[in-house]
Each structure stands twice: as C-alpha cells, then as structure tokens.
Design an enzyme around this catalytic site. Structure first.
Site, PDB file in Angstrom:
ATOM      1  N   ASN A   8      20.827 -12.205 -25.026  1.00  0.00           N
ATOM      2  CA  ASN A   8      21.633 -13.366 -25.411  1.00  0.00           C
ATOM      3  C   ASN A   8      22.864 -12.809 -26.121  1.00  0.00           C
ATOM      4  O   ASN A   8      22.809 -12.443 -27.291  1.00  0.00           O
ATOM      5  CB  ASN A   8      20.806 -14.259 -26.342  1.00  0.00           C
ATOM      6  CG  ASN A   8      21.547 -15.507 -26.763  1.00  0.00           C
ATOM      7  OD1 ASN A   8      22.717 -15.699 -26.407  1.00  0.00           O
ATOM      8  ND2 ASN A   8      20.895 -16.357 -27.528  1.00  0.00           N
ATOM      9  N   ARG A  92      20.919 -15.076 -20.997  1.00  0.00           N
ATOM     10  CA  ARG A  92      21.297 -16.444 -21.312  1.00  0.00           C
ATOM     11  C   ARG A  92      22.786 -16.578 -20.993  1.00  0.00           C
ATOM     12  O   ARG A  92      23.613 -15.829 -21.514  1.00  0.00           O
ATOM     13  CB  ARG A  92      21.072 -16.711 -22.782  1.00  0.00           C
ATOM     14  CG  ARG A  92      21.421 -18.120 -23.134  1.00  0.00           C
ATOM     15  CD  ARG A  92      21.185 -18.381 -24.580  1.00  0.00           C
ATOM     16  NE  ARG A  92      21.308 -19.801 -24.828  1.00  0.00           N
ATOM     17  CZ  ARG A  92      20.903 -20.370 -25.939  1.00  0.00           C
ATOM     18  NH1 ARG A  92      20.350 -19.660 -26.890  1.00  0.00           N
ATOM     19  NH2 ARG A  92      21.050 -21.663 -26.108  1.00  0.00           N
ATOM     20  N   HIS A 180      21.792 -26.639 -24.479  1.00  0.00           N
ATOM     21  CA  HIS A 180      20.434 -26.405 -25.018  1.00  0.00           C
ATOM     22  C   HIS A 180      19.364 -26.641 -23.949  1.00  0.00           C
ATOM     23  O   HIS A 180      18.216 -26.947 -24.257  1.00  0.00           O
ATOM     24  CB  HIS A 180      20.126 -27.309 -26.237  1.00  0.00           C
ATOM     25  CG  HIS A 180      20.932 -26.975 -27.446  1.00  0.00           C
ATOM     26  ND1 HIS A 180      21.540 -27.923 -28.248  1.00  0.00           N
ATOM     27  CD2 HIS A 180      21.252 -25.782 -28.010  1.00  0.00           C
ATOM     28  CE1 HIS A 180      22.180 -27.341 -29.233  1.00  0.00           C
ATOM     29  NE2 HIS A 180      22.035 -26.035 -29.115  1.00  0.00           N
ATOM     30  N   ARG A 240      30.182 -27.523 -36.522  1.00  0.00           N
ATOM     31  CA  ARG A 240      30.897 -28.369 -35.539  1.00  0.00           C
ATOM     32  C   ARG A 240      30.702 -29.835 -35.909  1.00  0.00           C
ATOM     33  O   ARG A 240      29.629 -30.214 -36.378  1.00  0.00           O
ATOM     34  CB  ARG A 240      30.333 -28.119 -34.132  1.00  0.00           C
ATOM     35  CG  ARG A 240      30.641 -26.764 -33.580  1.00  0.00           C
ATOM     36  CD  ARG A 240      29.830 -26.470 -32.316  1.00  0.00           C
ATOM     37  NE  ARG A 240      28.772 -25.520 -32.563  1.00  0.00           N
ATOM     38  CZ  ARG A 240      27.765 -25.259 -31.725  1.00  0.00           C
ATOM     39  NH1 ARG A 240      27.698 -25.871 -30.565  1.00  0.00           N
ATOM     40  NH2 ARG A 240      26.836 -24.382 -32.036  1.00  0.00           N
ATOM     41  N   GLU A 378      13.417 -20.264 -26.248  1.00  0.00           N
ATOM     42  CA  GLU A 378      14.339 -20.122 -25.118  1.00  0.00           C
ATOM     43  C   GLU A 378      14.199 -18.751 -24.453  1.00  0.00           C
ATOM     44  O   GLU A 378      14.327 -18.626 -23.234  1.00  0.00           O
ATOM     45  CB  GLU A 378      15.785 -20.323 -25.614  1.00  0.00           C
ATOM     46  CG  GLU A 378      16.056 -21.772 -26.007  1.00  0.00           C
ATOM     47  CD  GLU A 378      17.073 -21.917 -27.127  1.00  0.00           C
ATOM     48  OE1 GLU A 378      16.798 -21.416 -28.243  1.00  0.00           O
ATOM     49  OE2 GLU A 378      18.133 -22.514 -26.910  1.00  0.00           O
TER      50      GLU A 378
END
Ligand code: ADP
Length: 404
Positions: A8, A92, A180, A240, A378
C-alpha cells in the site's frame, strides 16, 4: 513456504504485509511493516505475527528518495535477511476508474490504462503505480495484481453514479466512484459468516478511520456511498471536510486568492476534525480534550454520520443492520454510543456493556436494528484477491484480463 506481498504505497510511506499461503490456499499474516519518511527521514519498521519487533532502522535520505526505492529497500530486507521471496505482489490502487469492477492481473497494458486515472486521484494514484512500474521492469516474471478502492462500488445504479452536470463530463469520468471498497468488501464477506441472514439484507457500514465514509449494502453489494468523485466528499474526516458547498471553494479562489493546488492542500490536509477543532486530527486526542472546539468537532462528526445514515437508509428504503469498522469505529465505544443515540429513530438501541467491551454485536437483544463491530482487513482482502487471480491464471494459462 509460499508467500504473498501486499503493498500500500502512499506519497511518503509504503506499507507492506507478508501472508503465508498453505497447501489449502489459506492465508496467514506473518509480517506487517512500513517505510515512513520517504525523501525526508526514511525509517523501516516491521513486526511479526504476534507484534514482536523485527526491524526498526533509519536510512540516509539518498538511499530512500522515492516510493520505488522504499519498496526496493524493504524488499531487499525481506529477501536478504528473512529469506522471503513472494510468489506474487498485491497492490492497493486507489482508482480503477469506470472500467475495473474487480482486481486485475497487471501487465503493461493495465498500467497504461491506470495511468489515465492519475488525474482523478493525483495525490494517490501516481504513488500506487510507481512501485508497480519498477517491479514490472525489474521483475517481469513476478505476478502483480491491482486491487482498487473503487471497484466494489461499480454495482451502483445510474442514479448513484451521476452528478447533475452535463453528460460529457460524466463521459470523461466525472462520476461518483466511492472509495474504501476493499474495506466494505471485507466487511460484507465477514458479515456473510457472522450473520448470513442479515448479510443478504440492507446494511449500512460506517468505515470511520482517518478517512471516513459510509456505504449502503443491499444483498452484500454496494448501492450508495457517501464518497463520490474523490475521497473528499461525504463525512468529515481527520483532515478532510467531507461534504462542503462548492461555493466555499469558489470563495477561497475568488476572495482568498488561493490557487487550485492551495485549495487541494487545504481540503486534504487542513480541514476536517483538525481544522474544526484546531486541536488534532486524531479522535483519541479530541476525546481527551476539554477544548470547546474539540467538543464541537466530535459533535459535528457524530451529527454528520447521523444525517448520512438517514440518506443511506432512504437509498435502501429501510435498514436491517448497522456496522462499525476502521480505527474509530472499531475502538471508540464513546463515538459508537453517540452515533447509536442519533440512530435511535431508526430503531437502534445499543447495549452499553457490550459496546464498552467492543463486542461483535453491540446492540440490545430487543434493538430493532442489530449493530455490529467488524474489524476491517483490507490487506487480507488484497492477499485473497491476489492468490485467487494467481490460481485462476495458473489453471487457465496465460490470457488477456477481462476489463469490464
Ligand atoms: P487509516 O487506516 O485511514 O489511517 P485507521 O482506520 O487506522 O485510519 O483509523 C485511524 C484513526 O482511528 C485515528 O485517527 C484515531 O483517531 C482513531 N482511533 C484509533 N484508536 C482509537 C481509540 N481507541 N479511540 C478513538 N479513536 C481511535
């Protein structure tokens, strides 16, 4: 022993994990590591299956100047010191664009297609692709698989996929992709084992980490999500803002003289819990603070999750279960409890004791809507996809990947 490497890669760090594959195709996590401070103060840290430390070492900046160099150094450590040589690498990749609705075995053609989506995710996609390109060049024999954050949401119907903008913008890629996806896919899969009858129904999943979004699942498939064209939309996050009137962006440009990249940095790094609280982007610090702005930031976070749950419940026309996942969702009984109160109108009643002990089922037996905590994984999802594509291509021989 066969192993799979999961990568990742971000702008300043590369996270990696090693999974062992047994004869029955079962995966067991063996190593978790990351190279931080790429191009500034590079540092490799890694731990084993039980959290035992395996490495913690600093590197000179010129040795780890960029993402491919970080993967090379980490790969060298795995190979030379731990004698680990993976049979495949799963990456990823944040954006699969409108094309990819599932993971794909990587070749030069796939990389060229994924390059087109750099402009849709300029902060992430280039860093995801950099180590892929380097490995393709240096180790063309090593199978690589790209797993996308967007792919799981490609089951969205037209209404969930559009903005009300002229169609030519949609055609060139201005769509509500959702993100996601690997986390939601893992949760949907786990729910099928934990509560099979519920997994076939209407479920809202709240992925609450430093990035946060919610997804409406119907029969295990995504039908709506709070994120859209980019991972800026929807819920407030660590740094964010989540949903914001585009008029604010116009104001920043016209009245504050900010450039596009100023606004981008502002929206990705300086807003959300950090901006609103002025204290921290970390929920743990906000929960420990008695600063009124920290209190407001938490209240805003919970409030927006409540509003978005209403929206997703409308998309599903009712809900059969609610699931919490990711850093905040898995670990903060306080935030879960407060969100539970916001959802009481839907029929949610949390069990305070079960919530406090982070049980899998945290609602009361008489709650109309069961509420679960499902820790996400994940990386395991990526390793599973990588192994299954590897086995499929071994069974069927070389072939062109299907792009749908
Ligand atoms: P990401 O993978 O997006 O970086 P995570 O899913 O690891 O994020 O979530 C990170 C966030 O989870 C942290 O910012 C922190 O605010 C929150 N978090 C982790 N543990 C706790 C806890 N015990 N209580 C409250 N918040 C927590």
């Amino acid at each position: 022993m066969d192993t799979i490497l999961v990568v990742n890669a971000g702008s300043s760090s590369v996270k990696f994990q090693i999974f062992a594959v047994d004869g029955d195709g079962r995966l067991t996590r063996q190593i978790k590591g990351q190279m931080d401070g790429i191009g500034s103060r590079p540092r490799l840290r890694a731990s084993g299956a039980d959290g035992e430390p395996l490495a913690d070492r600093a590197y000179p900046i010129e040795r780890v100047a960029d993402v491919p160099a970080a993967l090379e150094v980490a790969g060298g450590w795995l190979r030379d010191e731990l004698r680990i040589s993976p049979i495949a690498v799963g990456h990823r990749v944040v954006h699969g664009g409108p094309e990819y609705e599932r993971p794909v075995r990587i070749d030069h053609g796939v990389v060229a297609r994924l390059e087109k989506f750099v402009q849709l995710a300029p902060l992430h996609q280039p860093h995801n692709l950099a180590p892929i390109r380097t490995l393709l060049a240096n180790r063309p024999d090593l199978p690589q698989v790209a797993c996308f954050d967007t792919a799981f949401h490609r089951t969205h119907g037209a209404l969930a996929d559009h903005y009300a903008v002229p169609f030519h913008l949609y055609a060139e890629g201005v769509r509500r992709y959702g993100f996601h996806g690997l986390s939601y896919e893992y949760v949907a899969k786990t729910l099928r084992q934990v509560a099979p009858e519920i997994a076939e129904g209407r479920v809202i999943v709240a992925h609450l980490g430093s990035g946060a979004s919610m997804c409406a699942l119907k029969e295990g498939c995504s039908v709506e999500s709070t994120m859209g064209f980019t991972a800026l939309d929807g819920l407030p996050m660590g740094t964010r803002p989540g949903q914001i009137d585009p008029g604010v962006v116009l104001y920043l440009i016209s009245e504050k003289g900010m450039s596009a990249s100023d606004v981008q940095n502002f929206l990705y790094r300086d807003c959300g819990l950090k901006g609103l609280s002025g204290v921290s982007n970390d929920m743990r610090e906000l929960e420990a603070s008695d600063d009124p702005h920290a209190i407001l930031a938490i209240e805003y976070f919970v409030h927006r999750i409540g509003l978005n749950a209403g929206m997703l419940a409308a998309a599903l026309q009712g809900i059969d279960a609610f699931v919490f996942t990711a850093g905040i969702g898995e670990n903060s009984a306080n935030i879960r409890g407060r969100i539970g109160e916001k959802l009481s109108w839907l029929g949610v009643e949390l069990d305070a004791a079960e919530n406090a002990r982070h049980a899998r089922l945290i609602s009361r037996p008489d709650s109309r809507i069961p509420v679960y905590v499902v820790p996400t994984d994940e990386e395991l999802m990526i390793a599973q996809h990588t192994l299954s594509l590897l086995m499929n291509s071994e069974l069927s021989g070389p072939k062109r990947e299907r792009v749908s």
